[in-house]
Design an enzyme around this catalytic site. Sequence first.
Site, PDB file in Angstrom:
ATOM      1  N   GLN A 144       0.832  -1.241   0.026  1.00 39.26           N
ATOM      2  CA  GLN A 144       0.103  -0.078  -0.010  1.00 39.26           C
ATOM      3  C   GLN A 144       0.897   1.086   0.086  1.00 39.26           C
ATOM      4  O   GLN A 144       1.375   1.471   1.028  1.00 39.26           O
ATOM      5  CB  GLN A 144      -0.961   0.093   1.285  1.00 39.26           C
ATOM      6  CG  GLN A 144      -1.822   1.092   1.420  1.00 39.26           C
ATOM      7  CD  GLN A 144      -1.618   2.235   2.081  1.00 39.26           C
ATOM      8  OE1 GLN A 144      -1.620   2.196   3.282  1.00 39.26           O
ATOM      9  NE2 GLN A 144      -1.276   3.472   1.346  1.00 39.26           N
ATOM     10  N   ASP A 256      -1.377  10.006  -3.811  1.00 37.42           N
ATOM     11  CA  ASP A 256      -0.270  10.074  -3.081  1.00 37.42           C
ATOM     12  C   ASP A 256       0.833  11.199  -3.478  1.00 37.42           C
ATOM     13  O   ASP A 256       1.122  11.382  -4.450  1.00 37.42           O
ATOM     14  CB  ASP A 256       0.418   8.958  -3.217  1.00 37.42           C
ATOM     15  CG  ASP A 256       1.526   8.529  -2.108  1.00 37.42           C
ATOM     16  OD1 ASP A 256       2.111   9.679  -1.515  1.00 37.42           O
ATOM     17  OD2 ASP A 256       1.915   7.394  -1.777  1.00 37.42           O
ATOM     18  N   GLY A 282      -5.387   8.776  -0.881  1.00 35.57           N
ATOM     19  CA  GLY A 282      -3.916   9.612  -0.747  1.00 35.57           C
ATOM     20  C   GLY A 282      -2.902   8.487  -0.284  1.00 35.57           C
ATOM     21  O   GLY A 282      -2.763   7.199  -0.250  1.00 35.57           O
ATOM     22  N   HIS A 283      -1.875   8.954   0.346  1.00 34.55           N
ATOM     23  CA  HIS A 283      -0.581   8.249   0.718  1.00 34.55           C
ATOM     24  C   HIS A 283      -1.063   7.316   1.888  1.00 34.55           C
ATOM     25  O   HIS A 283      -0.759   6.090   1.947  1.00 34.55           O
ATOM     26  CB  HIS A 283       0.445   9.023   1.236  1.00 34.55           C
ATOM     27  CG  HIS A 283       1.320   8.318   1.535  1.00 34.55           C
ATOM     28  ND1 HIS A 283       2.350   7.807   0.912  1.00 34.55           N
ATOM     29  CD2 HIS A 283       2.015   8.088   2.862  1.00 34.55           C
ATOM     30  CE1 HIS A 283       3.404   7.436   1.682  1.00 34.55           C
ATOM     31  NE2 HIS A 283       3.286   7.636   2.824  1.00 34.55           N
ATOM     32  N   PHE A 284      -1.923   7.788   2.694  1.00 39.67           N
ATOM     33  CA  PHE A 284      -2.540   7.018   3.859  1.00 39.67           C
ATOM     34  C   PHE A 284      -3.932   6.505   3.404  1.00 39.67           C
ATOM     35  O   PHE A 284      -4.961   6.966   3.953  1.00 39.67           O
ATOM     36  CB  PHE A 284      -2.549   7.654   5.093  1.00 39.67           C
ATOM     37  CG  PHE A 284      -1.379   8.247   5.758  1.00 39.67           C
ATOM     38  CD1 PHE A 284      -0.945   7.379   6.844  1.00 39.67           C
ATOM     39  CD2 PHE A 284      -0.469   9.144   5.382  1.00 39.67           C
ATOM     40  CE1 PHE A 284       0.603   7.457   7.479  1.00 39.67           C
ATOM     41  CE2 PHE A 284       0.700   9.705   6.042  1.00 39.67           C
ATOM     42  CZ  PHE A 284       1.386   8.579   6.997  1.00 39.67           C
TER      43      PHE A 284
END
Length: 319
Positions: A144, A256, A282-284
């Site tokens: 991920q 991201d 997004g990134h998280f």
Amino acid sequence: MSLLPASTPATASPVPAIHSTTVYKYAQVDGIKIFYREAGPAHAPTLLLLHGLPSSSREFDTLIPMLADRYHVIAPDYPGFGHSDAPSPDKFDYTFDHLAQIIDGFTQTAGLTKYALYVHDYGGPVGFRLAVAHPERITAIVVQNAVAHDDGLDEKRWAAPRAFWADRAKYESVFRERLTALQGAKARHVGGSPHPERYNPDLWDDEFAYLSKPGIADIQVALFYDYRTNLAEYPAWQAYFRKFKPPMLIVWGKYDASFALPEVAAYKRDLPKAEVHILEAGHFALDEAADEIAADMRRFLAATTPKVHRASGPPTAAQ
């Protein structure tokens, strides 16, 4: 490259959430107290969840209950993160080699002989080192937003980090300010998502408070300076993928702001059978797409993971 469409809450199968089995423990590894979250049946297949920067195993709070009915889920905090010990950089070598060594020791303390990996961000450099060192232990990998190729490090986005690596003395104060700023913490989570209203402001408030604790910024700066060593390890990780062909699921938040989307195609070069889901996140990605990720993982792991990994009882790590 063939990509599967992202699942959506409207189409994903219902995912049960089992909170009652989650416990919070500590284990001693090489003199360092490691905090970890654990849930699910002790004899079920094990999932080892490895968190990112500058988060902790708390980032998996939404995911763990959605897997704990079928899997033994365990998520440690690295030294210097979350509730684990955080010795100063003059007393502890904050490198990815050392973090991987500590987490390797943790898996042995916890009695984990086989496990599937979930790697996010810093979890990639830690988890891929474990996989290269112990390929026989890895049953599957869920990626991920973690990088193992230069393709994921967009030249423009990574110009400042590369300058920091090339001349730490000159750029450290700038990097430290960006890392510890409240707006920087918010940007790491929201990224370029068109749905900022889906993000809980507690995420960056808590992260900012953590980074403001005495000594934590020093730790994070030291570790990120060592991030440059991961690039030299990419060929070894890619060789591992091609040789051992671990089943891989890639769940990638496309907004991201740190890692570029071409990284997904790079994984597919090494592992053409990897399953890919590009997410509206997004990134998280767990901040925004935990339900989709859990549903994708349950399908993927049901097809790739042995029904039983552990032959003994629960870990005996000191609580």
